[in-house]
Design a protein around this motif. Structure first.
Motif, PDB file in Angstrom:
ATOM      1  N   ARG A   1     -50.589   3.634  68.182  1.00 14.63           N
ATOM      2  CA  ARG A   1     -50.722   5.095  68.200  1.00 14.63           C
ATOM      3  C   ARG A   1     -49.684   5.740  67.305  1.00 14.63           C
ATOM      4  N   GLY A   2     -50.045   6.862  66.737  1.00 12.41           N
ATOM      5  CA  GLY A   2     -49.096   7.633  65.944  1.00 12.41           C
ATOM      6  C   GLY A   2     -48.970   7.179  64.510  1.00 12.41           C
ATOM      7  N   GLY A   3     -49.832   6.281  64.082  1.00 13.41           N
ATOM      8  CA  GLY A   3     -49.781   5.798  62.705  1.00 13.41           C
ATOM      9  C   GLY A   3     -50.484   6.750  61.750  1.00 13.41           C
ATOM     10  N   GLN A   4     -50.664   6.296  60.548  1.00 12.23           N
ATOM     11  CA  GLN A   4     -51.338   7.088  59.522  1.00 12.23           C
ATOM     12  C   GLN A   4     -52.789   7.353  59.921  1.00 12.23           C
ATOM     13  N   LYS A   5     -53.274   8.533  59.591  1.00 10.43           N
ATOM     14  CA  LYS A   5     -54.652   8.900  59.934  1.00 10.43           C
ATOM     15  C   LYS A   5     -55.672   8.018  59.225  1.00 10.43           C
ATOM     16  N   GLU A   6     -55.284   7.412  58.106  1.00  8.26           N
ATOM     17  CA  GLU A   6     -56.192   6.536  57.374  1.00  8.26           C
ATOM     18  C   GLU A   6     -56.268   5.152  58.016  1.00  8.26           C
ATOM     19  N   ASP A   7     -55.322   4.846  58.884  1.00 11.84           N
ATOM     20  CA  ASP A   7     -55.258   3.531  59.511  1.00 11.84           C
ATOM     21  C   ASP A   7     -56.273   3.431  60.646  1.00 11.84           C
ATOM     22  N   LYS A   8     -57.221   2.523  60.519  1.00 12.12           N
ATOM     23  CA  LYS A   8     -58.279   2.391  61.514  1.00 12.12           C
ATOM     24  C   LYS A   8     -57.741   1.926  62.864  1.00 12.12           C
TER      25      LYS A   8
ATOM     26  N   SER B   1     -54.822   2.659  64.107  1.00 13.64           N
ATOM     27  CA  SER B   1     -54.176   3.829  64.691  1.00 13.64           C
ATOM     28  C   SER B   1     -55.218   4.773  65.290  1.00 13.64           C
ATOM     29  N   ARG B   2     -56.301   4.992  64.574  1.00 13.05           N
ATOM     30  CA  ARG B   2     -57.371   5.857  65.092  1.00 13.05           C
ATOM     31  C   ARG B   2     -58.025   5.236  66.321  1.00 13.05           C
ATOM     32  N   PHE B   3     -58.190   3.918  66.317  1.00 13.40           N
ATOM     33  CA  PHE B   3     -58.733   3.222  67.484  1.00 13.40           C
ATOM     34  C   PHE B   3     -57.828   3.455  68.689  1.00 13.40           C
ATOM     35  N   ALA B   4     -56.518   3.265  68.506  1.00 14.76           N
ATOM     36  CA  ALA B   4     -55.564   3.424  69.603  1.00 14.76           C
ATOM     37  C   ALA B   4     -55.556   4.854  70.132  1.00 14.76           C
ATOM     38  N   GLU B   5     -55.621   5.834  69.247  1.00 16.28           N
ATOM     39  CA  GLU B   5     -55.662   7.233  69.677  1.00 16.28           C
ATOM     40  C   GLU B   5     -56.924   7.518  70.497  1.00 16.28           C
ATOM     41  N   SER B   6     -58.052   7.047  70.013  1.00 17.27           N
ATOM     42  CA  SER B   6     -59.309   7.265  70.723  1.00 17.27           C
ATOM     43  C   SER B   6     -59.315   6.544  72.061  1.00 17.27           C
ATOM     44  N   MET B   7     -58.788   5.330  72.073  1.00 16.71           N
ATOM     45  CA  MET B   7     -58.694   4.558  73.311  1.00 16.71           C
ATOM     46  C   MET B   7     -57.841   5.319  74.336  1.00 16.71           C
ATOM     47  N   PHE B   8     -56.726   5.880  73.889  1.00 18.78           N
ATOM     48  CA  PHE B   8     -55.827   6.639  74.753  1.00 18.78           C
ATOM     49  C   PHE B   8     -56.527   7.860  75.346  1.00 18.78           C
ATOM     50  N   GLU B   9     -57.385   8.489  74.552  1.00 25.20           N
ATOM     51  CA  GLU B   9     -58.077   9.699  75.001  1.00 25.20           C
ATOM     52  C   GLU B   9     -59.234   9.410  75.954  1.00 25.20           C
ATOM     53  N   GLN B  10     -59.682   8.163  76.021  1.00 24.13           N
ATOM     54  CA  GLN B  10     -60.752   7.777  76.941  1.00 24.13           C
ATOM     55  C   GLN B  10     -60.140   7.497  78.310  1.00 24.13           C
ATOM     56  N   HIS B  11     -60.267   8.448  79.214  1.00 23.31           N
ATOM     57  CA  HIS B  11     -59.616   8.327  80.522  1.00 23.31           C
ATOM     58  C   HIS B  11     -60.155   7.178  81.359  1.00 23.31           C
ATOM     59  N   ASP B  12     -61.366   6.743  81.060  1.00 22.36           N
ATOM     60  CA  ASP B  12     -61.936   5.642  81.832  1.00 22.36           C
ATOM     61  C   ASP B  12     -61.785   4.283  81.141  1.00 22.36           C
ATOM     62  N   PHE B  13     -61.004   4.230  80.058  1.00 26.49           N
ATOM     63  CA  PHE B  13     -60.787   2.943  79.385  1.00 26.49           C
ATOM     64  C   PHE B  13     -60.157   1.974  80.385  1.00 26.49           C
ATOM     65  N   PRO B  14     -60.618   0.729  80.422  1.00 29.45           N
ATOM     66  CA  PRO B  14     -60.089  -0.251  81.392  1.00 29.45           C
ATOM     67  C   PRO B  14     -58.653  -0.661  81.042  1.00 29.45           C
ATOM     68  N   LYS B  15     -57.709   0.084  81.552  1.00 27.36           N
ATOM     69  CA  LYS B  15     -56.299  -0.044  81.164  1.00 27.36           C
ATOM     70  C   LYS B  15     -55.620  -1.346  81.594  1.00 27.36           C
ATOM     71  N   THR B  16     -56.128  -1.990  82.598  1.00 24.13           N
ATOM     72  CA  THR B  16     -55.484  -3.220  83.075  1.00 24.13           C
ATOM     73  C   THR B  16     -56.223  -4.483  82.638  1.00 24.13           C
ATOM     74  N   GLU B  17     -57.267  -4.312  81.882  1.00 27.56           N
ATOM     75  CA  GLU B  17     -58.138  -5.440  81.523  1.00 27.56           C
ATOM     76  C   GLU B  17     -57.504  -6.368  80.485  1.00 27.56           C
ATOM     77  N   THR B  18     -57.711  -7.667  80.681  1.00 27.98           N
ATOM     78  CA  THR B  18     -57.256  -8.676  79.724  1.00 27.98           C
ATOM     79  C   THR B  18     -58.412  -9.560  79.257  1.00 27.98           C
ATOM     80  N   SER B  19     -59.616  -9.256  79.683  1.00 30.03           N
ATOM     81  CA  SER B  19     -60.794 -10.057  79.364  1.00 30.03           C
ATOM     82  C   SER B  19     -61.508  -9.516  78.123  1.00 30.03           C
ATOM     83  N   PHE B  20     -61.715 -10.393  77.146  1.00 31.92           N
ATOM     84  CA  PHE B  20     -62.428  -9.998  75.934  1.00 31.92           C
ATOM     85  C   PHE B  20     -63.823  -9.487  76.277  1.00 31.92           C
TER      86      PHE B  20
END
Length: 72
Positions: A13-20, A22-41
Motif C-alpha cells: 500500500r502507498g506505492g506509486q499509482k502506476e504500480d499494479k 500497490s493498486r491491488f493492495a489499496e483495493s484489497m484494503f478497501e474491500q471490508h469483506d476481504f478474507p483477512k486471516t486467510e492463508t489458502s490460495f
C-alpha cells in the motif's frame, strides 16, 4: 504460514499509482469483506474471481502469492 496473505500484501500500500501491486493492495484494503486471516490460495483465489473487481486481478494476485510463499 504465520502471516495471512492480507497482512503480507498490505506492505504494498502507498506505492506509486502506476504500480499494479500497490493498486491491488489499496483495493484489497478497501474491500471490508476481504478474507483477512486467510492463508489458502484456493480460498483467496475464489474470492478474487467471484468479486471481479477491476483492481483485484487474478494475475496480480498470482504474482503477489509467489512473493508470499517465497517468504515461507
Amino acid at each position: 504460514m504465520n502471516q495471512s496473505f492480507y497482512l503480507f500484501a498490505l506492505k504494498y500500500r502507498g506505492g506509486q499509482k502506476e504500480d499494479k501491486k500497490s493498486r491491488f493492495a489499496e483495493s484489497m484494503f478497501e474491500q471490508h469483506d476481504f478474507p483477512k486471516t486467510e492463508t489458502s490460495f484456493h480460498a483467496l483465489s475464489q474470492y478474487i474471481e467471484e468479486l471481479a473487481h477491476p483492481e483485484l486481478t487474478a494475475s496480480i494476485f498470482d504474482e503477489l502469492w509467489e512473493h508470499y510463499i517465497e517468504g515461507y
